[in-house]
Design a protein around this motif. Structure first.
Motif, PDB file in Angstrom:
ATOM      1  N   TYR A 141       0.861  -1.185   0.000  1.00  0.00           N
ATOM      2  CA  TYR A 141       0.000   0.000   0.000  1.00  0.00           C
ATOM      3  C   TYR A 141       0.895   1.232   0.000  1.00  0.00           C
ATOM      4  O   TYR A 141       1.378   1.680   1.026  1.00  0.00           O
ATOM      5  CB  TYR A 141      -0.902  -0.026   1.240  1.00  0.00           C
ATOM      6  CG  TYR A 141      -2.038   0.976   1.215  1.00  0.00           C
ATOM      7  CD1 TYR A 141      -3.045   0.899   0.255  1.00  0.00           C
ATOM      8  CD2 TYR A 141      -2.108   1.988   2.159  1.00  0.00           C
ATOM      9  CE1 TYR A 141      -4.096   1.806   0.239  1.00  0.00           C
ATOM     10  CE2 TYR A 141      -3.156   2.900   2.155  1.00  0.00           C
ATOM     11  CZ  TYR A 141      -4.145   2.803   1.187  1.00  0.00           C
ATOM     12  OH  TYR A 141      -5.182   3.716   1.177  1.00  0.00           O
ATOM     13  N   GLU A 142       1.106   1.783  -1.184  1.00  0.00           N
ATOM     14  CA  GLU A 142       2.014   2.907  -1.361  1.00  0.00           C
ATOM     15  C   GLU A 142       1.241   4.233  -1.367  1.00  0.00           C
ATOM     16  O   GLU A 142       0.005   4.229  -1.378  1.00  0.00           O
ATOM     17  CB  GLU A 142       2.809   2.720  -2.654  1.00  0.00           C
ATOM     18  CG  GLU A 142       3.708   1.497  -2.613  1.00  0.00           C
ATOM     19  CD  GLU A 142       4.607   1.397  -3.823  1.00  0.00           C
ATOM     20  OE1 GLU A 142       5.822   1.373  -3.637  1.00  0.00           O
ATOM     21  OE2 GLU A 142       4.095   1.337  -4.951  1.00  0.00           O
ATOM     22  N   THR A 147      -0.481   0.025  -5.608  1.00  0.00           N
ATOM     23  CA  THR A 147      -0.037  -1.297  -5.186  1.00  0.00           C
ATOM     24  C   THR A 147       0.712  -1.960  -6.330  1.00  0.00           C
ATOM     25  O   THR A 147       0.826  -1.413  -7.424  1.00  0.00           O
ATOM     26  CB  THR A 147      -1.232  -2.156  -4.734  1.00  0.00           C
ATOM     27  OG1 THR A 147      -0.749  -3.322  -4.062  1.00  0.00           O
ATOM     28  CG2 THR A 147      -2.117  -2.562  -5.910  1.00  0.00           C
ATOM     29  N   ILE A 191      -0.237  -5.339   5.800  1.00  0.00           N
ATOM     30  CA  ILE A 191      -0.211  -4.182   4.911  1.00  0.00           C
ATOM     31  C   ILE A 191       1.239  -3.711   4.884  1.00  0.00           C
ATOM     32  O   ILE A 191       1.816  -3.363   5.919  1.00  0.00           O
ATOM     33  CB  ILE A 191      -1.133  -3.055   5.387  1.00  0.00           C
ATOM     34  CG1 ILE A 191      -2.597  -3.504   5.326  1.00  0.00           C
ATOM     35  CG2 ILE A 191      -0.940  -1.801   4.528  1.00  0.00           C
ATOM     36  CD1 ILE A 191      -3.578  -2.475   5.845  1.00  0.00           C
ATOM     37  N   GLU A 193       3.894  -1.091   3.951  1.00  0.00           N
ATOM     38  CA  GLU A 193       3.916   0.354   3.743  1.00  0.00           C
ATOM     39  C   GLU A 193       5.336   0.841   3.476  1.00  0.00           C
ATOM     40  O   GLU A 193       6.303   0.187   3.851  1.00  0.00           O
ATOM     41  CB  GLU A 193       3.365   1.060   4.986  1.00  0.00           C
ATOM     42  CG  GLU A 193       1.965   0.618   5.377  1.00  0.00           C
ATOM     43  CD  GLU A 193       1.566   1.110   6.763  1.00  0.00           C
ATOM     44  OE1 GLU A 193       2.445   1.607   7.494  1.00  0.00           O
ATOM     45  OE2 GLU A 193       0.377   0.977   7.118  1.00  0.00           O
ATOM     46  N   TYR A 204      -0.160  10.852   1.423  1.00  0.00           N
ATOM     47  CA  TYR A 204      -0.076  10.000   2.606  1.00  0.00           C
ATOM     48  C   TYR A 204      -1.311  10.076   3.502  1.00  0.00           C
ATOM     49  O   TYR A 204      -1.351   9.448   4.556  1.00  0.00           O
ATOM     50  CB  TYR A 204       1.137  10.396   3.451  1.00  0.00           C
ATOM     51  CG  TYR A 204       2.470  10.229   2.770  1.00  0.00           C
ATOM     52  CD1 TYR A 204       2.744   9.099   2.008  1.00  0.00           C
ATOM     53  CD2 TYR A 204       3.461  11.198   2.894  1.00  0.00           C
ATOM     54  CE1 TYR A 204       3.967   8.945   1.394  1.00  0.00           C
ATOM     55  CE2 TYR A 204       4.694  11.045   2.282  1.00  0.00           C
ATOM     56  CZ  TYR A 204       4.947   9.911   1.529  1.00  0.00           C
ATOM     57  OH  TYR A 204       6.153   9.748   0.920  1.00  0.00           O
ATOM     58  N   TYR A 207      -3.037   7.006   5.152  1.00  0.00           N
ATOM     59  CA  TYR A 207      -2.360   6.296   6.241  1.00  0.00           C
ATOM     60  C   TYR A 207      -2.832   6.787   7.608  1.00  0.00           C
ATOM     61  O   TYR A 207      -2.695   6.082   8.607  1.00  0.00           O
ATOM     62  CB  TYR A 207      -0.841   6.471   6.144  1.00  0.00           C
ATOM     63  CG  TYR A 207      -0.238   5.805   4.935  1.00  0.00           C
ATOM     64  CD1 TYR A 207      -0.019   4.431   4.903  1.00  0.00           C
ATOM     65  CD2 TYR A 207       0.124   6.551   3.811  1.00  0.00           C
ATOM     66  CE1 TYR A 207       0.533   3.816   3.789  1.00  0.00           C
ATOM     67  CE2 TYR A 207       0.690   5.945   2.698  1.00  0.00           C
ATOM     68  CZ  TYR A 207       0.886   4.579   2.697  1.00  0.00           C
ATOM     69  OH  TYR A 207       1.431   3.980   1.596  1.00  0.00           O
ATOM     70  N   MET A 212      -7.260   2.778   8.762  1.00  0.00           N
ATOM     71  CA  MET A 212      -5.920   2.218   8.837  1.00  0.00           C
ATOM     72  C   MET A 212      -5.503   1.953  10.276  1.00  0.00           C
ATOM     73  O   MET A 212      -4.714   1.047  10.552  1.00  0.00           O
ATOM     74  CB  MET A 212      -4.917   3.163   8.166  1.00  0.00           C
ATOM     75  CG  MET A 212      -5.064   3.256   6.670  1.00  0.00           C
ATOM     76  SD  MET A 212      -4.639   1.696   5.845  1.00  0.00           S
ATOM     77  CE  MET A 212      -2.865   1.712   6.000  1.00  0.00           C
ATOM     78  N   HIS A 225       1.113  -4.202  10.208  1.00  0.00           N
ATOM     79  CA  HIS A 225       1.638  -3.154   9.333  1.00  0.00           C
ATOM     80  C   HIS A 225       3.151  -3.284   9.285  1.00  0.00           C
ATOM     81  O   HIS A 225       3.821  -3.222  10.327  1.00  0.00           O
ATOM     82  CB  HIS A 225       1.244  -1.772   9.845  1.00  0.00           C
ATOM     83  CG  HIS A 225      -0.218  -1.484   9.699  1.00  0.00           C
ATOM     84  ND1 HIS A 225      -0.698  -0.497   8.873  1.00  0.00           N
ATOM     85  CD2 HIS A 225      -1.316  -2.063  10.243  1.00  0.00           C
ATOM     86  CE1 HIS A 225      -2.025  -0.476   8.933  1.00  0.00           C
ATOM     87  NE2 HIS A 225      -2.412  -1.427   9.761  1.00  0.00           N
ATOM     88  N   ALA A 227       6.712  -1.850   7.664  1.00  0.00           N
ATOM     89  CA  ALA A 227       7.367  -0.754   6.952  1.00  0.00           C
ATOM     90  C   ALA A 227       8.567  -1.299   6.180  1.00  0.00           C
ATOM     91  O   ALA A 227       9.516  -1.814   6.775  1.00  0.00           O
ATOM     92  CB  ALA A 227       7.820   0.321   7.937  1.00  0.00           C
TER      93      ALA A 227
END
Length: 256
Positions: A141-142, A147, A191, A193, A204, A207, A212, A225, A227
């Motif tokens: 999820y950018e 995606t 997800i 990120e 953003y 987010y 979320m 989540h 990163a």
């Protein structure tokens, strides 16, 4: 062996900075010095940072220019007419592509031994990646909800780790965008990120949405989540292994 190498593209910057002798490089693209986008930002700052302009490139007097297959054709054609060697690189979508491009860069720079060592490290790391029996689903999820589906490097990494990329099999995500409604509908276990820029941006804002923060599965378990800095897999290179290692650790936690 070339002695005045200029790179015009982030992906060639990363490959070149990881393989070349420092004295071989004259310039890399300005994006290479952006720590969010580039895993070689500190090294890049020691070189002239170019913006791919023809006059600028010619003024650097290169004997080799490294470019993407998407670099402006008229600039590359002009460089070749001026007698400057140009090496074009594609976009890596698999570990096989990464190995091929590392080998290509090693050949272009006369650094075949370094290239072979990197390829060996990649193959060894991927070879020992373990998949747990517990099925895990995920969505990349950018910013702006983008995606990555089938045929992308992100999808390849997930496959290697036994992670089911929901964007690869959902026809409603074929356009490459994920809405908050999609997240609620699909309920991914993970997800994935990116790393965020410090300054706020509309890209953003999702987010920070309550969805979320509170997204849970039907069993009441919060979605994990993860990163993964985009600099590790926006381009295929030895640094892509960092993305693999981050997701492998998360996969092991989720799969327990």
């Amino acid at each position: 062996m070339p002695k005045r190498v200029v790179s015009l593209n982030l992906c060639t910057d990363i490959l070149a900075l990881s393989l070349a002798e420092p004295s071989q490089l004259v310039s890399v693209s300005h994006i290479a010095a952006d720590a969010v986008s580039s895993p070689v930002a500190e090294a890049a700052k020691t070189y002239h940072l170019n913006r791919s302009g023809l006059e600028e490139i010619l003024s650097l007097k290169p004997d080799l220019v490294l470019a993407s297959v998407y670099t402006a054709p008229h600039i590359l054609a002009a460089l070749e007419r001026a007698g400057i060697a140009v090496e074009r690189f594609g976009y890596a979508q698999s570990f096989a592509d990464i190995a091929q491009q590392i080998a290509q860069m090693g050949q272009a720079l006369g650094q075949q031994d370094k290239a072979e060592a990197q390829i060996t490290e990649i193959n060894r790391t991927i070879g020992v990646v373990k998949k747990t029996a517990q099925p895990v689903t995920a969505l990349l999820y950018e910013p702006n909800g983008y995606t990555s589906g089938a045929g992308t490097l992100a999808d390849e990494i997930m496959k290697q780790l036994g992670i089911s990329n929901l964007a690869a099999g959902d026809s409603r995500l074929a356009a490459g965008r994920v809405t908050l409604e999609d997240l609620i509908r699909l309920k991914p276990d993970m997800i994935i990120e990116p790393e965020f820029y410090e300054k706020p941006a509309l890209a953003y804002q999702n987010y920070r949405h309550p969805v979320m923060q509170a997204l849970v599965s039907e069993q009441g378990r919060k979605t994990q989540h993860i990163a993964v800095p985009g600099r590790y897999w926006s381009c295929g290179s030895i640094y892509t292994l960092q993305a693999v290692k981050i997701l492998q650790r998360a996969r092991q936690i989720n799969g327990e």
